[in-house]
Design an enzyme around this catalytic site. Structure first.
Site, PDB file in Angstrom:
ATOM      1  N   HIS A 267       6.000 -12.246   5.721  1.00 23.44           N
ATOM      2  CA  HIS A 267       5.894 -11.786   4.334  1.00 23.44           C
ATOM      3  C   HIS A 267       7.262 -11.502   3.759  1.00 23.44           C
ATOM      4  O   HIS A 267       8.185 -11.083   4.463  1.00 23.44           O
ATOM      5  CB  HIS A 267       5.015 -10.531   4.226  1.00 23.44           C
ATOM      6  CG  HIS A 267       5.422  -9.411   5.143  1.00 23.44           C
ATOM      7  ND1 HIS A 267       5.089  -9.390   6.483  1.00 23.44           N
ATOM      8  CD2 HIS A 267       6.139  -8.275   4.922  1.00 23.44           C
ATOM      9  CE1 HIS A 267       5.573  -8.291   7.033  1.00 23.44           C
ATOM     10  NE2 HIS A 267       6.230  -7.597   6.108  1.00 23.44           N
ATOM     11  N   LEU A 268       7.369 -11.698   2.459  1.00 25.56           N
ATOM     12  CA  LEU A 268       8.538 -11.286   1.693  1.00 25.56           C
ATOM     13  C   LEU A 268       8.186 -10.007   0.960  1.00 25.56           C
ATOM     14  O   LEU A 268       7.091  -9.902   0.392  1.00 25.56           O
ATOM     15  CB  LEU A 268       8.890 -12.335   0.637  1.00 25.56           C
ATOM     16  CG  LEU A 268       9.472 -13.673   1.065  1.00 25.56           C
ATOM     17  CD1 LEU A 268       9.635 -14.553  -0.174  1.00 25.56           C
ATOM     18  CD2 LEU A 268      10.809 -13.468   1.744  1.00 25.56           C
TER      19      LEU A 268
ATOM     20  N   ILE B 136       0.830  -1.215   0.000  1.00 28.26           N
ATOM     21  CA  ILE B 136       0.000   0.000   0.000  1.00 28.26           C
ATOM     22  C   ILE B 136       0.867   1.269   0.000  1.00 28.26           C
ATOM     23  O   ILE B 136       0.415   2.330  -0.437  1.00 28.26           O
ATOM     24  CB  ILE B 136      -0.957  -0.018   1.225  1.00 28.26           C
ATOM     25  CG1 ILE B 136      -2.178   0.851   0.994  1.00 28.26           C
ATOM     26  CG2 ILE B 136      -0.240   0.358   2.508  1.00 28.26           C
ATOM     27  CD1 ILE B 136      -3.279   0.644   2.012  1.00 28.26           C
TER      28      ILE B 136
END
Ligand code: 5GP
Ligand code: ZN
Length: 114
Positions: free
Chosen positions: A100-101, A31
């Site tokens: 997360h990557l 985002i």
């Protein structure tokens, strides 16, 4: 996990620009992108940090790297180059506690994390 932002994105309770998904993972645009291309690759299953992964998650962790391969190709940055980042816990800069990557690319990236 009910309150987890990325679990909500995985379950489509929160909108995100999803660029890839399969049975085990989802990839979507960050985002607040830190590079022209900034994709987050997450396992569907909630794991708060890398430290919560165990030996039985070895296939899943490898899978996330292969998803990064696919998404980098899909986004046209595979040959030019890209960077994968995995932040873990406070000093590592982790803000969202669902593993997360970060897939970053689309320009030459600088290298000065500290
Ligand atoms: P971390 O600092 O935990 O490694 O990275 C978290 C990333 O999630 C940040 O780059 C941030 O911009 C991104 N992010 C935070 N909230 C949202 C959201 O609601 N949707 C999307 N697509 N990305 C988010
Ligand atoms: Zn989660």
């Amino acid at each position: 996990m009910e309150t987890c932002l990325f679990c909500k994105i995985v379950k489509r309770e929160l909108s995100a620009k999803i660029v890839y998904e399969d049975d085990d993972s989802v990839a979507f645009e960050d985002i607040n992108p830190k590079a022209p291309i900034h994709i987050l690759i997450v396992p569907r299953r909630h794991l708060a940090t890398l430290l919560d992964a165990s030996q039985s998650d070895d296939r899943l962790l490898g899978h996330l790297l292969l998803v990064a391969n696919n998404v980098a190709r899909q986004k046209g940055i595979a040959e030019r180059g890209f960077r994968l980042v995995l932040n873990c816990n406070s000093e590592g800069g982790q803000v969202v506690f669902h593993l997360h990557l970060h897939l970053l690319g689309g320009q030459r990236l600088s290298w000065r994390p500290a």
